[in-house]
Structures are given as C-alpha cells and as structure tokens.
Write an enzyme that holds these catalytic residues in place. Structure first.
Site, PDB file in Angstrom:
ATOM      1  CG  ASN A   9      -1.693   1.105   1.279  1.00  0.00           C
ATOM      2  OD1 ASN A   9      -1.725   2.161   0.553  1.00  0.00           O
ATOM      3  ND2 ASN A   9      -2.532   1.117   2.516  1.00  0.00           N
ATOM      4  CD1 TRP A  10       3.923   1.452  -2.764  1.00  0.00           C
ATOM      5  CD2 TRP A  10       3.799   2.185  -4.613  1.00  0.00           C
ATOM      6  NE1 TRP A  10       4.937   0.766  -3.604  1.00  0.00           N
ATOM      7  CE2 TRP A  10       4.549   1.233  -4.823  1.00  0.00           C
ATOM      8  CE3 TRP A  10       3.391   3.140  -5.645  1.00  0.00           C
ATOM      9  CZ2 TRP A  10       5.241   0.910  -5.835  1.00  0.00           C
ATOM     10  CZ3 TRP A  10       3.972   2.701  -7.087  1.00  0.00           C
ATOM     11  CH2 TRP A  10       5.103   1.462  -7.141  1.00  0.00           C
ATOM     12  CE  LYS A  11      -0.280   3.309   4.675  1.00  0.00           C
ATOM     13  NZ  LYS A  11      -0.024   3.361   6.244  1.00  0.00           N
ATOM     14  CG  HIS A  94      -5.798   1.923   5.175  1.00  0.00           C
ATOM     15  ND1 HIS A  94      -5.305   2.935   6.100  1.00  0.00           N
ATOM     16  CD2 HIS A  94      -4.928   1.313   4.986  1.00  0.00           C
ATOM     17  CE1 HIS A  94      -4.161   2.560   6.394  1.00  0.00           C
ATOM     18  NE2 HIS A  94      -3.892   1.316   5.851  1.00  0.00           N
ATOM     19  CD  GLU A  96      -2.932   5.518   6.728  1.00  0.00           C
ATOM     20  OE1 GLU A  96      -2.977   5.521   5.378  1.00  0.00           O
ATOM     21  OE2 GLU A  96      -1.892   5.055   7.468  1.00  0.00           O
ATOM     22  CD  GLU A 166      -3.376  -2.342   7.335  1.00  0.00           C
ATOM     23  OE1 GLU A 166      -2.233  -2.622   6.644  1.00  0.00           O
ATOM     24  OE2 GLU A 166      -4.117  -1.120   7.119  1.00  0.00           O
ATOM     25  N   GLY A 172       2.594   2.105  10.750  1.00  0.00           N
ATOM     26  CA  GLY A 172       3.675   3.051  10.693  1.00  0.00           C
ATOM     27  C   GLY A 172       4.374   3.701  12.026  1.00  0.00           C
ATOM     28  CB  SER A 212       5.339  -2.276  11.830  1.00  0.00           C
ATOM     29  OG  SER A 212       4.973  -0.711  12.124  1.00  0.00           O
ATOM     30  N   GLY A 233       2.635  -1.034   4.273  1.00  0.00           N
ATOM     31  CA  GLY A 233       2.912   0.342   3.812  1.00  0.00           C
ATOM     32  C   GLY A 233       4.484   0.852   3.440  1.00  0.00           C
ATOM     33  N   GLY A 234       5.034   1.309   4.617  1.00  0.00           N
ATOM     34  CA  GLY A 234       6.421   1.854   4.367  1.00  0.00           C
ATOM     35  C   GLY A 234       7.401   0.942   3.677  1.00  0.00           C
TER      36      GLY A 234
HETATM   37  O1  LIG Z   1      -1.182   0.850   6.798  1.00  0.00           O
HETATM   38  C1  LIG Z   1      -0.634  -0.348   6.700  1.00  0.00           C
HETATM   39  C2  LIG Z   1      -0.643  -1.040   5.305  1.00  0.00           C
HETATM   40  O2  LIG Z   1      -2.076  -0.609   4.837  1.00  0.00           O
HETATM   41  C3  LIG Z   1       0.587  -0.620   7.148  1.00  0.00           C
HETATM   42  O3  LIG Z   1       1.493   0.491   6.984  1.00  0.00           O
HETATM   43  P1  LIG Z   1       3.136   0.196   7.797  1.00  0.00           P
HETATM   44  O4  LIG Z   1       3.626  -1.042   6.871  1.00  0.00           O
HETATM   45  O5  LIG Z   1       3.904   1.402   7.199  1.00  0.00           O
HETATM   46  O6  LIG Z   1       3.001   0.252   9.185  1.00  0.00           O
END
Ligand SMILES: O=C(CO)COP(=O)(O)O
Length: 250
Positions: A9-11, A94, A96, A166, A172, A212, A233-234
C-alpha cells in the site's frame, strides 16, 4: 490451499516516473511462484502501472473507490473507471480513510458491493485503535467491522474478499503486533466468516496482517496458521524491501 498475498500500500507516495521505475526494478524478482504480488498505488499512477506490469504476474490495485458507478461526486473515482484501466484490486476501509475521510462501516459495505459489480477484488481493512485494544475490545471491533463489510454478499463473492487485519496502533509506528496475537485475531475473524457463511467459505478467504511488516518479520507472520499474507505500507516503497517481502511469503 490459500495463496498467500503480499500487497504494497503505497499510500500517498510516488510520482508516475517513480512508480514505473519501481516496477522495472522488481520485475522478475517480486514474482514468486505460489505468492500473489499486488501494488496498490495512487490513482494517478494506475494507467502507467497497469502498462508496466504487462507480461508479469504482478497485479495492480487502487486504494479507494466511490460506491456509485458515476455521478456528481467531485474528486471521486468509481469502480467502473478502475476496471476500465485494468486494475484488479482495491483497498477498502483503510483506517486512514476511516479516520481522516469519514469512511464508515456503511460506506465500506457499499464500496465492497461496488467493487464486485465491477469485477474488482476488495482488500477490506479492519482493526482496532490502541484504546480499544487496551479496553479489551479488539475482537468486538473486528466483529462489527467484518460483519458490516460482508453484509449482503453472496457466498461466491465472500470467498473472493481479502481481509486485512490492521491494528491501528501498529501502522507506521514500528510497533507490530506479535505474530501470535495477530494470528489469534485473524483466526477469530475466520470464525466470524464461518458464522456468516460456512466453514468451506471461511477456509478459502484470505486474511492478511498489516502494521509495521518488514522483510525481517514477514516470515514469522507467514508461519502462522491463519495469516495469508501482509498489507504493507512503509516497507513496500523500496524495490529491494518489497522483493524481500514477496520472497519471505513463500
Ligand atoms: O497501513 C498499512 C498498510 O495498509 C501498514 O503501514 P506500515 O506497513 O507502514 O505500518
């Protein structure tokens, strides 16, 4: 029996050249037999990414969609538009989006239906906040979110949903849920799907862990009985790290 699925997930990261360079770097490497590899990118990248992954096994996903097919919804993108581009997956609900963009269990469910109308595979996110975890409400929160997301889905649709558990406090933050704790919640989500449908349906639904996840810990999650992949994500933003995640999911 369930094909593991690693989804990046590149956000809100990467321009079009950055996105297509990334695909050039991972081609042939983040393609491991028996593991599905999906990149969920910003809308602006999607046409170029669909083109860039042609001839590979890598799939492309969006990070949101509107629940209508079209209409007066300034700034929104519909499932019909995503399908037209050749996108296969879409992240829905998600945390967010729930937190910053007023996504509710009701809109999540409408979006899941919109995804199926357009032959897109939904990756539906559920998970508790830190205060909910501390109050012992993790399972209750996941139950409400999961039941709402699946509402009105036929059995054959339910089998295709990918759920991403999640926990919000793990996103994050570098504070990942232990593999055992994540597996316990994910196994619980599977029992919810058994209650909604039946065991054979629940046994084929893929449930990812997210929060994470990194190359260093992905194998531990994948070694659990009920965890079928990761939404990352990251650690999905750098080609080497993404390749290591897909390799670690074997
Ligand atoms: O929100 C996430 C994937 O959708 C998780 O993010 P991280 O892997 O950066 O913690």
């Amino acid at each position: 029996m369930r094909t593991p699925i690693i989804a990046g997930n590149w956000k809100m990261f990467k321009t079009v050249p950055e996105a297509t360079d990334f695909i050039q770097e991972i081609k042939g490497k983040a393609e491991v037999e028996g593991v599905e590899s999906v990149i969920c990118a910003p809308f602006t990248n999607l046409p170029a990414l669909v083109e860039a992954v042609k001839g590979t096994s890598i799939k492309i996903g969006a990070q949101n969609l509107h629940f209508a097919e079209d209409g007066a919804y300034t700034g929104e993108i519909s499932g019909r538009m995503l399908k037209d581009l050749g996108v296969d997956y879409v992240i829905i609900g998600h945390s967010e989006r729930r937190q910053y963009f007023a996504e509710t269990d009701e809109t999540v469910n409408k979006k899941v239906h919109a995804a199926f109308r357009n032959d897109l595979t939904p990756i539906v996110c559920v998970g508790e906040k830190l205060e909910e975890r501390e109050a012992g409400q993790t399972k209750e929160v996941c139950k409400v979110q999961t039941e709402a997301a699946f509402a009105g889905l036929a059995k054959d649709q339910a089998t295709k949903v990918v759920v991403a558990y999640e926990p919000i406090w793990a996103i994050g933050t570098g504070k990942s849920s232990t593999a055992q704790d994540a597996n316990e919640v994910i196994a619980y989500i599977r029992t919810l799907i058994t209650e909604l449908y039946d065991e054979s349906t629940a046994n084929v639904v893929r449930i990812q862990y997210g929060g994470s996840v990194k190359p260093e810990n992905v194998t531990e999650y994948m070694g659990q009985s009920d965890i079928d992949g990761a939404l990352v994500g990251g650690a999905s933003l750098q080609p080497a790290s993404y390749i290591a995640l897909v390799e670690g999911a074997k």
